[in-house]
Design an enzyme around this catalytic site. Sequence first.
Site, PDB file in Angstrom:
ATOM      1  CD  GLU A  44       0.740   0.519   2.911  1.00  0.00           C
ATOM      2  OE1 GLU A  44       0.775   1.770   2.731  1.00  0.00           O
ATOM      3  OE2 GLU A  44       1.896   0.081   3.671  1.00  0.00           O
TER       4      GLU A  44
ATOM      5  N   GLY B 109       6.624   0.200   3.702  1.00  0.00           N
ATOM      6  CA  GLY B 109       5.367   0.017   3.014  1.00  0.00           C
ATOM      7  C   GLY B 109       5.711  -0.418   1.453  1.00  0.00           C
ATOM      8  CD  GLU B 110       8.076   1.688  -1.649  1.00  0.00           C
ATOM      9  OE1 GLU B 110       8.938   1.371  -2.298  1.00  0.00           O
ATOM     10  OE2 GLU B 110       7.617   3.074  -1.561  1.00  0.00           O
ATOM     11  N   GLY B 111       4.853  -2.461  -0.170  1.00  0.00           N
ATOM     12  CA  GLY B 111       5.129  -4.094  -0.597  1.00  0.00           C
ATOM     13  C   GLY B 111       6.377  -4.338  -0.466  1.00  0.00           C
TER      14      GLY B 111
END
Length: 344
Positions: free
Chosen positions: A167, A309-311
């Site tokens: 996300e 974050g960001e996977g």
Amino acid sequence: MPDQTSPPAVSLAEIREILKRLPGPDLEAGSAAEARQRDLLKPPGSLGRLEELAVWLATWQGRSSPRVERPHVAVFAGSHGVASRDVSAYPAEVTQQMVGAFVNGLAAVNQLAAEVDADLRVYEMALELATGDITQGPAMTQEDAAHAMAYGMMAIEEGLDVVALGEMGIGNTTAAAALACGLFGGAPEDWVGPGTGVDAEGIRRKTQAVAAALEANAASLSDPLECLAALGGRELAAIAGAVLACRAARIPVVLDGYACSVAAAVLYKADPRALDHCLVAHRSAEPGHTRLLEAIRQRPLLDLDLRLGEGSGAVLALSLLKSACAVHNGMATFAEAGVSDKAT
């Protein structure tokens, strides 16, 4: 970069019905994978969690020889009204700017995805329209939340070997902390952390925001999906929808850090079996993540003090899954190698 289109109209009531019809594991495939592990050229259990990962993949892929040849990374991005409360070290417009970085291959997750030959797609969740300020009322209507979940479900294609979820959204660790507290109880300070790197005063503001959000949305806390609508964000709802779609298609899921895990935890709260096809990639440096992992009974694969974050952490874990498949499928058995098995 897919943008949010119009998925079929769906309600939270329909999502609840989907939760009642989740397919279970393929126990036959899992048993066959376990049997092969016992015959491989190694002492039983000597490869530790790599053995467990191979069996887990086999169980949910429905094949005794699991594979990670077509991994998919889905990053959902959303805008949060609570970002106006100065709860992040970065301004709200960074969400859109980071999406641009993803599209242009400039972010950390792009480099990590390339290393494991994973397809990366970024899904914008109406970035021009921030959710409601949760300190004043609900983030989304129940219809909006169901719509976002449906969009997340539509993002999952057939034939994928494994899906890594992530996300992006300035303010979403505040939303995640409020959602976790609403789902599992405790005090706001149990769930709040530095997020993008706020100082002690920033953590105080976040804690106050979470407390205000819980008070403003107290009537929605008894139902997990209503709690998601009230306290979450569009990208968090989309992640929950993607997890559901993967379960329906028997696709194993790797969850990223704190915010991503909280989104999936909504489903766990509704049905503790709902995340059996999921694993959590890493233990985030966000302090609330450890508490959450205990609540949803997940043991992370990695502990690298990540909080990006960001996977990114989920993609790192794909390397472990690839390795688990390589040794499971490529190693010889004792008989094939002409090596004596352990004495009986």
